[in-house]
Design a protein around this motif. Structure first.
Motif, PDB file in Angstrom:
ATOM      1  N   UNK A  45     146.751  49.531   2.777  1.00  0.00           N
ATOM      2  CA  UNK A  45     146.700  50.474   1.669  1.00  0.00           C
ATOM      3  C   UNK A  45     145.721  51.613   1.961  1.00  0.00           C
ATOM      4  N   UNK A  46     144.603  51.283   2.578  1.00  0.00           N
ATOM      5  CA  UNK A  46     143.617  52.327   2.876  1.00  0.00           C
ATOM      6  C   UNK A  46     144.155  53.291   3.937  1.00  0.00           C
ATOM      7  N   UNK A  47     144.795  52.758   4.964  1.00  0.00           N
ATOM      8  CA  UNK A  47     145.389  53.630   5.975  1.00  0.00           C
ATOM      9  C   UNK A  47     146.441  54.532   5.345  1.00  0.00           C
ATOM     10  N   UNK A  48     147.251  53.983   4.467  1.00  0.00           N
ATOM     11  CA  UNK A  48     148.260  54.784   3.778  1.00  0.00           C
ATOM     12  C   UNK A  48     147.592  55.947   3.047  1.00  0.00           C
ATOM     13  N   UNK A  49     146.506  55.656   2.340  1.00  0.00           N
ATOM     14  CA  UNK A  49     145.779  56.711   1.632  1.00  0.00           C
ATOM     15  C   UNK A  49     145.237  57.752   2.610  1.00  0.00           C
ATOM     16  N   UNK A  50     144.634  57.306   3.693  1.00  0.00           N
ATOM     17  CA  UNK A  50     144.077  58.249   4.669  1.00  0.00           C
ATOM     18  C   UNK A  50     145.160  59.143   5.272  1.00  0.00           C
ATOM     19  N   UNK A  51     146.335  58.582   5.515  1.00  0.00           N
ATOM     20  CA  UNK A  51     147.421  59.382   6.089  1.00  0.00           C
ATOM     21  C   UNK A  51     147.945  60.412   5.095  1.00  0.00           C
ATOM     22  N   UNK A  52     148.075  60.022   3.842  1.00  0.00           N
ATOM     23  CA  UNK A  52     148.504  60.976   2.818  1.00  0.00           C
ATOM     24  C   UNK A  52     147.447  62.074   2.674  1.00  0.00           C
ATOM     25  N   UNK A  53     146.190  61.685   2.662  1.00  0.00           N
ATOM     26  CA  UNK A  53     145.078  62.634   2.581  1.00  0.00           C
ATOM     27  C   UNK A  53     145.135  63.615   3.766  1.00  0.00           C
ATOM     28  N   UNK A  54     145.292  63.071   4.957  1.00  0.00           N
ATOM     29  CA  UNK A  54     145.372  63.920   6.153  1.00  0.00           C
ATOM     30  C   UNK A  54     146.573  64.844   6.131  1.00  0.00           C
ATOM     31  N   UNK A  55     147.703  64.326   5.686  1.00  0.00           N
ATOM     32  CA  UNK A  55     148.929  65.119   5.581  1.00  0.00           C
ATOM     33  C   UNK A  55     148.719  66.311   4.645  1.00  0.00           C
ATOM     34  N   UNK A  56     148.087  66.068   3.506  1.00  0.00           N
ATOM     35  CA  UNK A  56     147.842  67.161   2.560  1.00  0.00           C
ATOM     36  C   UNK A  56     146.910  68.213   3.158  1.00  0.00           C
ATOM     37  N   UNK A  57     145.944  67.776   3.955  1.00  0.00           N
ATOM     38  CA  UNK A  57     145.094  68.746   4.672  1.00  0.00           C
ATOM     39  C   UNK A  57     145.940  69.606   5.615  1.00  0.00           C
ATOM     40  N   UNK A  58     146.908  68.996   6.291  1.00  0.00           N
ATOM     41  CA  UNK A  58     147.757  69.767   7.202  1.00  0.00           C
ATOM     42  C   UNK A  58     148.510  70.866   6.465  1.00  0.00           C
ATOM     43  N   UNK A  59     148.780  70.645   5.190  1.00  0.00           N
ATOM     44  CA  UNK A  59     149.525  71.612   4.391  1.00  0.00           C
ATOM     45  C   UNK A  59     148.616  72.614   3.683  1.00  0.00           C
ATOM     46  N   UNK A  60     147.321  72.536   3.962  1.00  0.00           N
ATOM     47  CA  UNK A  60     146.399  73.532   3.424  1.00  0.00           C
ATOM     48  C   UNK A  60     145.570  73.093   2.234  1.00  0.00           C
ATOM     49  N   UNK A  61     145.729  71.861   1.792  1.00  0.00           N
ATOM     50  CA  UNK A  61     144.915  71.369   0.676  1.00  0.00           C
ATOM     51  C   UNK A  61     143.519  71.041   1.176  1.00  0.00           C
ATOM     52  N   UNK A  62     142.546  71.148   0.275  1.00  0.00           N
ATOM     53  CA  UNK A  62     141.169  70.842   0.631  1.00  0.00           C
ATOM     54  C   UNK A  62     140.444  70.284  -0.586  1.00  0.00           C
ATOM     55  N   UNK A  63     139.220  69.851  -0.387  1.00  0.00           N
ATOM     56  CA  UNK A  63     138.442  69.257  -1.480  1.00  0.00           C
ATOM     57  C   UNK A  63     137.002  69.739  -1.449  1.00  0.00           C
ATOM     58  N   UNK A  64     136.812  70.966  -1.010  1.00  0.00           N
ATOM     59  CA  UNK A  64     135.461  71.525  -0.918  1.00  0.00           C
ATOM     60  C   UNK A  64     134.916  71.968  -2.267  1.00  0.00           C
ATOM     61  N   UNK A  65     135.789  72.388  -3.179  1.00  0.00           N
ATOM     62  CA  UNK A  65     135.349  72.777  -4.523  1.00  0.00           C
ATOM     63  C   UNK A  65     136.031  71.850  -5.533  1.00  0.00           C
ATOM     64  N   UNK A  66     135.395  71.611  -6.666  1.00  0.00           N
ATOM     65  CA  UNK A  66     135.911  70.617  -7.617  1.00  0.00           C
ATOM     66  C   UNK A  66     137.367  70.825  -8.041  1.00  0.00           C
TER      67      UNK A  66
END
Length: 149
Positions: free
Chosen positions: A102-123
């Motif tokens: 489950x954690x790997x699944x989350x990390x991969x989805x998180x990484x995938x969203x970064x590839x598409x330009x999403x970020x979490x630097x601002x709230x």
């Protein structure tokens, strides 16, 4: 559709049954909330390799669980590269009392969203990205990783 190029550098990842299928499901869930088509190159490695990558490309002298390297538009159909550290991911999963799958699944989805330009630097961006992650994980029956027990 997301095409996967999988490189398993740390044999410890082989403890997860159906590893490639698990990765494919994670990227399909990510694409279900943020549509994209192309190739994702995924490196499943160890803490030392992610320490090296983090230092080289982000000037951070520490290991991390996941790194994403978006491809340039002219490199399409490549969306980018994602690397995951087994040690950090395993320790984080154990600390959160969730399965490594489950954690790997989350990390991969998180990484995938970064590839598409999403970020979490601002709230505001973090809230948007987390909402997409939660929705993608829910589509796989995985609970919200941001809920505090």
């Amino acid at each position: 559709m997301i095409e996967l190029e999988l490189l398993i550098e740390d044999a410890g990842w082989e403890i997860l049954p159906g590893l490639e299928a698990l990765c494919q499901r994670a990227f399909a869930a990510g694409a279900g909330v943020e549509q994209a088509e192309g190739l994702v190159s995924l490196l499943l490695s160890d803490d030392e390799e992610l320490l090296h990558l983090n230092a080289r490309f982000r000037d951070k002298d520490k290991t991390t669980d996941v790194l994403s390297f978006p491809a340039h538009e002219m490199d399409r159909p490549l969306l980018g590269d994602i690397a995951v550290a087994l040690g950090v991911a395993s320790r984080d999963a154990a600390a959160r009392n969730i399965s490594l799958e489950d954690h790997l699944t989350h990390l991969l989805i998180h990484g995938y969203l970064h590839l598409l330009g999403h970020d979490h630097e601002v709230p505001e961006e973090a809230a948007e990205m987390e909402a997409l992650e939660i929705k993608a994980l829910a589509s796989l029956g995985i609970s919200n990783p941001y809920e505090i027990d």
